[in-house]
Design a protein around this motif. Structure first.
Motif, PDB file in Angstrom:
ATOM      1  N   GLY A 295       0.820  -1.204   0.000  1.00 36.80           N
ATOM      2  CA  GLY A 295       0.000   0.000   0.000  1.00 36.80           C
ATOM      3  C   GLY A 295       0.850   1.248   0.000  1.00 36.80           C
ATOM      4  N   GLN A 296       0.256   2.329   0.456  1.00 37.69           N
ATOM      5  CA  GLN A 296       0.943   3.606   0.610  1.00 37.69           C
ATOM      6  C   GLN A 296       0.581   4.179   1.973  1.00 37.69           C
ATOM      7  N   THR A 297       0.753   3.355   2.999  1.00 39.79           N
ATOM      8  CA  THR A 297       0.393   3.753   4.350  1.00 39.79           C
ATOM      9  C   THR A 297       1.613   4.327   5.073  1.00 39.79           C
ATOM     10  N   GLY A 298       1.368   4.911   6.232  1.00 38.12           N
ATOM     11  CA  GLY A 298       2.448   5.551   6.965  1.00 38.12           C
ATOM     12  C   GLY A 298       2.961   6.756   6.210  1.00 38.12           C
ATOM     13  N   PHE A 299       4.270   6.937   6.217  1.00 41.37           N
ATOM     14  CA  PHE A 299       4.877   8.085   5.544  1.00 41.37           C
ATOM     15  C   PHE A 299       5.445   7.697   4.183  1.00 41.37           C
ATOM     16  N   ALA A 300       4.812   6.754   3.500  1.00 44.20           N
ATOM     17  CA  ALA A 300       5.299   6.302   2.195  1.00 44.20           C
ATOM     18  C   ALA A 300       5.197   7.424   1.172  1.00 44.20           C
ATOM     19  N   ASP A 301       6.214   7.547   0.326  1.00 40.75           N
ATOM     20  CA  ASP A 301       6.225   8.567  -0.728  1.00 40.75           C
ATOM     21  C   ASP A 301       5.426   8.147  -1.954  1.00 40.75           C
ATOM     22  N   ARG A 302       5.188   6.853  -2.077  1.00 36.56           N
ATOM     23  CA  ARG A 302       4.529   6.278  -3.254  1.00 36.56           C
ATOM     24  C   ARG A 302       4.026   4.896  -2.843  1.00 36.56           C
ATOM     25  N   PRO A 303       3.271   4.206  -3.675  1.00 38.57           N
ATOM     26  CA  PRO A 303       2.961   2.807  -3.370  1.00 38.57           C
ATOM     27  C   PRO A 303       4.273   2.001  -3.329  1.00 38.57           C
ATOM     28  N   GLU A 304       4.610   1.478  -2.152  1.00 40.13           N
ATOM     29  CA  GLU A 304       5.911   0.830  -1.992  1.00 40.13           C
ATOM     30  C   GLU A 304       5.909  -0.087  -0.776  1.00 40.13           C
ATOM     31  N   LEU A 305       6.937  -0.916  -0.717  1.00 43.04           N
ATOM     32  CA  LEU A 305       7.187  -1.765   0.439  1.00 43.04           C
ATOM     33  C   LEU A 305       8.471  -1.306   1.114  1.00 43.04           C
ATOM     34  N   HIS A 306       8.416  -1.103   2.425  1.00 49.60           N
ATOM     35  CA  HIS A 306       9.620  -0.903   3.221  1.00 49.60           C
ATOM     36  C   HIS A 306      10.029  -2.271   3.738  1.00 49.60           C
ATOM     37  N   PHE A 307      11.251  -2.715   3.417  1.00 49.55           N
ATOM     38  CA  PHE A 307      11.699  -4.061   3.783  1.00 49.55           C
ATOM     39  C   PHE A 307      13.029  -3.981   4.518  1.00 49.55           C
ATOM     40  N   GLU A 308      13.080  -4.633   5.678  1.00 47.93           N
ATOM     41  CA  GLU A 308      14.308  -4.685   6.470  1.00 47.93           C
ATOM     42  C   GLU A 308      14.674  -6.124   6.782  1.00 47.93           C
ATOM     43  N   LEU A 309      15.975  -6.354   6.944  1.00 44.69           N
ATOM     44  CA  LEU A 309      16.510  -7.552   7.582  1.00 44.69           C
ATOM     45  C   LEU A 309      17.346  -7.095   8.766  1.00 44.69           C
ATOM     46  N   ARG A 310      17.204  -7.801   9.887  1.00 45.05           N
ATOM     47  CA  ARG A 310      17.995  -7.493  11.075  1.00 45.05           C
ATOM     48  C   ARG A 310      18.621  -8.768  11.614  1.00 45.05           C
ATOM     49  N   ARG A 311      19.847  -8.643  12.110  1.00 49.04           N
ATOM     50  CA  ARG A 311      20.526  -9.731  12.806  1.00 49.04           C
ATOM     51  C   ARG A 311      20.743  -9.267  14.232  1.00 49.04           C
ATOM     52  N   GLY A 312      20.007  -9.869  15.162  1.00 43.17           N
ATOM     53  CA  GLY A 312      19.987  -9.320  16.506  1.00 43.17           C
ATOM     54  C   GLY A 312      19.300  -7.971  16.461  1.00 43.17           C
ATOM     55  N   ARG A 313      19.940  -6.947  17.005  1.00 38.75           N
ATOM     56  CA  ARG A 313      19.368  -5.605  17.013  1.00 38.75           C
ATOM     57  C   ARG A 313      19.893  -4.751  15.864  1.00 38.75           C
ATOM     58  N   ALA A 314      20.800  -5.301  15.047  1.00 44.22           N
ATOM     59  CA  ALA A 314      21.460  -4.489  14.024  1.00 44.22           C
ATOM     60  C   ALA A 314      20.807  -4.662  12.658  1.00 44.22           C
ATOM     61  N   PRO A 315      20.373  -3.564  12.009  1.00 43.14           N
ATOM     62  CA  PRO A 315      19.873  -3.662  10.641  1.00 43.14           C
ATOM     63  C   PRO A 315      20.995  -4.099   9.687  1.00 43.14           C
ATOM     64  N   VAL A 316      20.639  -4.941   8.722  1.00 45.13           N
ATOM     65  CA  VAL A 316      21.575  -5.444   7.716  1.00 45.13           C
ATOM     66  C   VAL A 316      21.039  -5.056   6.342  1.00 45.13           C
ATOM     67  N   ASP A 317      21.918  -4.652   5.440  1.00 48.33           N
ATOM     68  CA  ASP A 317      21.484  -4.288   4.097  1.00 48.33           C
ATOM     69  C   ASP A 317      20.836  -5.493   3.424  1.00 48.33           C
ATOM     70  N   PRO A 318      19.537  -5.440   3.128  1.00 54.38           N
ATOM     71  CA  PRO A 318      18.887  -6.601   2.503  1.00 54.38           C
ATOM     72  C   PRO A 318      19.522  -7.015   1.184  1.00 54.38           C
ATOM     73  N   LEU A 319      20.064  -6.054   0.422  1.00 46.72           N
ATOM     74  CA  LEU A 319      20.653  -6.384  -0.874  1.00 46.72           C
ATOM     75  C   LEU A 319      21.898  -7.258  -0.728  1.00 46.72           C
ATOM     76  N   SER A 320      22.476  -7.283   0.469  1.00 43.08           N
ATOM     77  CA  SER A 320      23.637  -8.147   0.696  1.00 43.08           C
ATOM     78  C   SER A 320      23.223  -9.587   0.984  1.00 43.08           C
ATOM     79  N   ARG A 321      21.921  -9.813   1.196  1.00 44.29           N
ATOM     80  CA  ARG A 321      21.434 -11.146   1.556  1.00 44.29           C
ATOM     81  C   ARG A 321      20.437 -11.710   0.547  1.00 44.29           C
ATOM     82  N   LEU A 322      19.801 -10.838  -0.233  1.00 43.86           N
ATOM     83  CA  LEU A 322      18.825 -11.289  -1.214  1.00 43.86           C
ATOM     84  C   LEU A 322      19.524 -11.761  -2.487  1.00 43.86           C
ATOM     85  N   PRO A 323      18.897 -12.683  -3.224  1.00 47.59           N
ATOM     86  CA  PRO A 323      19.491 -13.120  -4.499  1.00 47.59           C
ATOM     87  C   PRO A 323      19.633 -11.944  -5.460  1.00 47.59           C
ATOM     88  N   SER A 324      20.722 -11.927  -6.223  1.00 45.20           N
ATOM     89  CA  SER A 324      20.892 -10.875  -7.229  1.00 45.20           C
ATOM     90  C   SER A 324      19.921 -11.093  -8.355  1.00 45.20           C
TER      91      SER A 324
END
Length: 325
Positions: A295-324
């Motif tokens: 959707g476009q809920t919260g403070f979204a600038d456009r219809p989009e998904l905010h996606f995070e990966l975390r290891r413990g309490r630390a955010p990790v760049d998802p692009l470093s873990r997702l398939p290319s």
């Protein structure tokens, strides 16, 4: 020439959720009745345990163990002189969550986590005493906040709070709840959700779309703890890996409709800006299973998904873990 007409901002898209009770931190308020004790020493008596010493002195057993270099199984001996660290100690009652405790005192939960050395799985227990760091919070007028409403309003919820302070305290005879296989079985907010112990696979893309904002600091200095992926409204958002749902709701204003899933080995995934949430807290999900619709809920600038990966309490760049791709 026609005058330019100022356009009012578009109203925020509503978030659709399945019927479920409110989170434990909203249903189980906390009384901020921490007891202040001074630094002192204690001579261990016959039959004493570390928990008994904590009860006698009003300190926390974990704090005493840290101050005296004690490690599990925390054996103490008669005649031993223990350092009792002073401070403000809150006695945790059954069902109280870290978030509710932080809100009651008007302090960031992360400060309480650090002050008490709390670690995975961040589940408090009834009867535990935790240190409440000193606060110097003032209202907008500059006067110290005294009412529970003022302290609650000053508390700002974030993803780390949910991950480390969202579960209710376990009673002495209570075990974590087994995950449910269907959204029709709703766990009560007093149940502690048992997270997976191991990550069973790699991570898959949650949606097929264009990355419009990358991980890290942006051009204006703001930090993005994940990536933003542009997708049409109503696109199915898929679980990136097997796991158990830790949170479903819209309690973080900036992220709108939000799902958080724990995967094991300390990994967590976060899905924000959803318009329709289709799972429940405590539900077991499989990689590729639909969690929500974009959707476009919260403070979204456009219809989009905010996606995070975390290891413990630390955010990790998802692009470093997702398939290319």
């Amino acid at each position: 020439m026609a005058e330019a007409v100022a356009q009012a901002p578009a109203p925020r898209q509503p978030v659709s959720t399945l019927p479920a009770p409110r989170p434990s931190w909203e249903l189980r308020p906390v009384t901020p009745d921490a007891r202040a004790i001074p630094d002192t020493t204690y001579i261990v008596r016959p039959g004493d345990t570390l928990r008994a010493v904590a009860d006698r002195t009003g300190s926390g057993s974990e704090a005493i163990a840290r101050a005296n270099g004690l490690s599990a199984p925390f054996v103490i001996r008669t005649g031993q002189r223990l350092t009792i660290p002073g401070g403000r100690y809150h006695l945790v009652r059954s069902g109280e969550s870290g978030i509710a405790i932080a809100r009651a005192y008007g302090i960031e939960w992360s400060r309480i986590v650090e002050a008490n050395g709390l670690t995975e799985p961040f589940v408090l227990r009834a009867g535990q005493r935790i240190v409440i760091p000193d606060t110097a919070v003032a209202s907008a007028s500059g006067a110290p906040m005294t009412s529970a409403a003022e302290r609650a309003a000053a508390f700002k919820l974030d993803v780390d709070d949910i991950l480390t302070g969202g579960e209710p305290a376990l009673a002495s005879n209570q075990a974590p709840a087994r995950p449910s296989a269907t959204p029709r079985r709703v766990l009560p907010p007093t149940a502690v959700v048992a997270a997976p112990t191991r990550l069973s696979s790699g991570f898959a893309w949650p949606v097929d779309g264009r990355v419009v904002k990358r991980f890290g600091a942006g051009s204006s200095g703001e930090r993005n703890d994940g990536i933003k992926i542009a997708v049409p409204i109503g696109t199915p958002i898929k679980a990136t890996a097997d796991g158990v749902v830790a949170y479903v709701g819209d309690g973080i204003a900036a992220l709108g409709g939000l799902v958080i899933v724990k995967h094991g080995d300390g990994w967590t995934s976060v899905y924000g800006h959803a318009s329709k949430l289709m799972v429940q807290r405590g539900q077991s999900v499989k990689r590729g299973q639909t969690l929500a619709l974009s959707g476009q809920t919260g403070f979204a600038d456009r219809p989009e998904l905010h996606f995070e990966l975390r290891r413990g309490r630390a955010p990790v760049d998802p692009l470093s873990r997702l398939p290319s791709r």
